[in-house]
Design a protein around this motif. Structure first.
Motif, PDB file in Angstrom:
ATOM      1  N   SER A 206     -25.313  17.154 -19.913  1.00 25.05           N
ATOM      2  CA  SER A 206     -25.547  17.248 -18.464  1.00 25.05           C
ATOM      3  C   SER A 206     -27.044  17.235 -18.152  1.00 25.05           C
ATOM      4  O   SER A 206     -27.470  16.674 -17.136  1.00 25.05           O
ATOM      5  N   THR A 207     -27.841  17.810 -19.044  1.00 25.99           N
ATOM      6  CA  THR A 207     -29.286  17.809 -18.838  1.00 25.99           C
ATOM      7  C   THR A 207     -29.873  16.429 -19.093  1.00 25.99           C
ATOM      8  O   THR A 207     -30.777  15.986 -18.375  1.00 25.99           O
ATOM      9  N   ARG A 208     -29.371  15.727 -20.135  1.00 21.84           N
ATOM     10  CA  ARG A 208     -29.847  14.367 -20.383  1.00 21.84           C
ATOM     11  C   ARG A 208     -29.466  13.461 -19.205  1.00 21.84           C
ATOM     12  O   ARG A 208     -30.235  12.588 -18.802  1.00 21.84           O
ATOM     13  N   ASP A 209     -28.295  13.675 -18.631  1.00 18.92           N
ATOM     14  CA  ASP A 209     -27.879  12.903 -17.454  1.00 18.92           C
ATOM     15  C   ASP A 209     -28.802  13.199 -16.279  1.00 18.92           C
ATOM     16  O   ASP A 209     -29.172  12.300 -15.519  1.00 18.92           O
ATOM     17  N   SER A 210     -29.157  14.481 -16.119  1.00 18.36           N
ATOM     18  CA  SER A 210     -30.069  14.878 -15.054  1.00 18.36           C
ATOM     19  C   SER A 210     -31.436  14.243 -15.254  1.00 18.36           C
ATOM     20  O   SER A 210     -32.061  13.748 -14.302  1.00 18.36           O
ATOM     21  N   GLN A 211     -31.896  14.221 -16.505  1.00 19.56           N
ATOM     22  CA  GLN A 211     -33.184  13.609 -16.814  1.00 19.56           C
ATOM     23  C   GLN A 211     -33.157  12.116 -16.495  1.00 19.56           C
ATOM     24  O   GLN A 211     -34.094  11.584 -15.883  1.00 19.56           O
ATOM     25  N   ASN A 212     -32.102  11.443 -16.906  1.00 22.21           N
ATOM     26  CA  ASN A 212     -31.977  10.014 -16.632  1.00 22.21           C
ATOM     27  C   ASN A 212     -31.939   9.741 -15.137  1.00 22.21           C
ATOM     28  O   ASN A 212     -32.579   8.800 -14.641  1.00 22.21           O
ATOM     29  N   PHE A 213     -31.207  10.576 -14.411  1.00 19.20           N
ATOM     30  CA  PHE A 213     -31.117  10.409 -12.949  1.00 19.20           C
ATOM     31  C   PHE A 213     -32.479  10.552 -12.298  1.00 19.20           C
ATOM     32  O   PHE A 213     -32.885   9.719 -11.480  1.00 19.20           O
ATOM     33  N   HIS A 214     -33.205  11.603 -12.660  1.00 19.27           N
ATOM     34  CA  HIS A 214     -34.485  11.868 -12.009  1.00 19.27           C
ATOM     35  C   HIS A 214     -35.551  10.836 -12.382  1.00 19.27           C
ATOM     36  O   HIS A 214     -36.324  10.394 -11.527  1.00 19.27           O
ATOM     37  N   GLN A 215     -35.594  10.438 -13.658  1.00 12.75           N
ATOM     38  CA  GLN A 215     -36.650   9.535 -14.103  1.00 12.75           C
ATOM     39  C   GLN A 215     -36.365   8.074 -13.790  1.00 12.75           C
ATOM     40  O   GLN A 215     -37.296   7.303 -13.527  1.00 12.75           O
ATOM     41  N   ASN A 216     -35.091   7.692 -13.796  1.00 11.53           N
ATOM     42  CA  ASN A 216     -34.757   6.271 -13.693  1.00 11.53           C
ATOM     43  C   ASN A 216     -34.025   5.865 -12.424  1.00 11.53           C
ATOM     44  O   ASN A 216     -33.962   4.669 -12.119  1.00 11.53           O
ATOM     45  N   GLN A 217     -33.475   6.825 -11.693  1.00 14.29           N
ATOM     46  CA  GLN A 217     -32.772   6.491 -10.461  1.00 14.29           C
ATOM     47  C   GLN A 217     -33.455   7.076  -9.221  1.00 14.29           C
ATOM     48  O   GLN A 217     -33.719   6.344  -8.259  1.00 14.29           O
ATOM     49  N   MET A 218     -33.753   8.366  -9.249  1.00  8.69           N
ATOM     50  CA  MET A 218     -34.387   8.988  -8.093  1.00  8.69           C
ATOM     51  C   MET A 218     -35.859   8.594  -7.968  1.00  8.69           C
ATOM     52  O   MET A 218     -36.371   8.401  -6.866  1.00  8.69           O
ATOM     53  N   ASN A 219     -36.555   8.452  -9.100  1.00  2.00           N
ATOM     54  CA  ASN A 219     -37.981   8.127  -9.072  1.00  2.00           C
ATOM     55  C   ASN A 219     -38.224   6.794  -8.360  1.00  2.00           C
ATOM     56  O   ASN A 219     -37.692   5.752  -8.740  1.00  2.00           O
ATOM     57  N   GLY A 220     -39.008   6.846  -7.304  1.00  2.00           N
ATOM     58  CA  GLY A 220     -39.285   5.662  -6.504  1.00  2.00           C
ATOM     59  C   GLY A 220     -38.310   5.450  -5.362  1.00  2.00           C
ATOM     60  O   GLY A 220     -38.534   4.590  -4.503  1.00  2.00           O
TER      61      GLY A 220
END
Length: 279
Positions: A206-220
């Motif tokens: 769940s944390t890796r998913d959160s990291q992926n979301f924040h760095q690759n989807q939410m960022n920008g």
């Protein structure tokens, strides 16, 4: 100084801090701005305006902070508004993050702000005026973000000491505002502002998913406009009765309302047990 206000801004080489420089100088105010790197700050600000004082400061070193406050007073004669904006994100589970990684996040996000406040307050008390803005986060009010436990803890700490500070300084005509932005389109989710753990534990999906979301989807793609966010804070500074809590962004407001509603329901559900402990 007339209507011109003197602002002391930390973390001013990017994000909200840099936007403060642009907007405040444009409106005729004076700005003392700090960064860990003077050259980086000067390049980013790209101004030699007479009302601009760039300062290289190590916020976790109280003497460095003291020198910056004194330099500001020496140049502008006073400080009206403090903006504790410097800080960084830390994305890792409680188990993954080392003691050193966790403590460093507190050093910058919490103790850095306390150093500024401690050094500025003698001047604000003497002049019987001032406004301290502590830039927290919606993560200082809502903590259910996997992997952001330590970061949220730093921001909960900011909220807690700010509430007490507001009571301590109100007799000196000093205001305190806790600013809680949601997702704003700054570089906060970039690698230079969002630190990840050295020791990753694969089990925490769940944390890796959160990291992926924040760095690759939410960022920008953050919904918040930093120009409007800073403008809102400056507007609050001009209010006779400014807010203690200033939520910034529709996402921040929505998350806060959800948390308040959840707490209200939980208090009601367990009220009988909660109140059964009195003598």
């Amino acid at each position: 100084m007339g209507t011109k206000k003197v602002w002391f801004i930390t973390g001013a080489s990017k994000g909200f801090g840099l936007e403060f420089i642009n907007q405040l100088l444009a409106k005729g105010d004076a700005v003392a701005a700090t960064s860990r790197s003077l050259s980086q700050l000067q390049t980013a600000a790209n101004t030699t305006h007479e009302n601009f004082l760039p300062l290289e400061v190590d916020l976790v070193n109280e003497q460095s902070v003291a020198k910056a406050i004194e330099a500001t007073i020496a140049k502008f004669g006073r400080i009206d508004n403090i903006v504790n904006n410097a800080g960084y994100g830390l994305l890792g589970t409680i188990e993954e993050l080392t003691d050193a990684e966790s403590r460093q996040n507190f050093e910058v996000n919490v103790f850095g702000s306390l150093n500024v406040i401690r050094q500025a307050l003698p001047h604000l008390r003497a002049q019987k005026s001032g406004h301290i803005f502590n830039i927290s986060s919606i993560g200082g009010f809502v903590g259910d973000f996997p992997g952001f436990g330590i970061y949220c803890a730093t921001k909960f700490a900011v909220n807690g000491f700010s509430e007490s500070l507001a009571e301590e300084v109100k007799d000196f005509n000093i205001n305190v505002t806790i600013v809680m932005p949601g997702y704003f389109r700054t570089n906060f989710l970039e690698s230079d502002s969002l630190v990840t753990p050295k020791n990753v534990i694969a089990d925490y999906q769940s944390t890796r998913d959160s990291q992926n979301f924040h760095q690759n989807q939410m960022n920008g793609n953050q919904p918040g406009d930093p120009v409007k966010g800073v403008s809102a804070i400056i507007e609050a500074a001009g209010e006779a009765n400014p807010p203690l809590y200033l939520f910034l962004g529709s996402d921040s407001v929505t998350m806060a309302e959800k948390k308040i509603n959840m707490l209200s329901k939980e208090i009601d559900k367990w009220k009988a047990l909660s109140t059964s402990t009195d003598f």
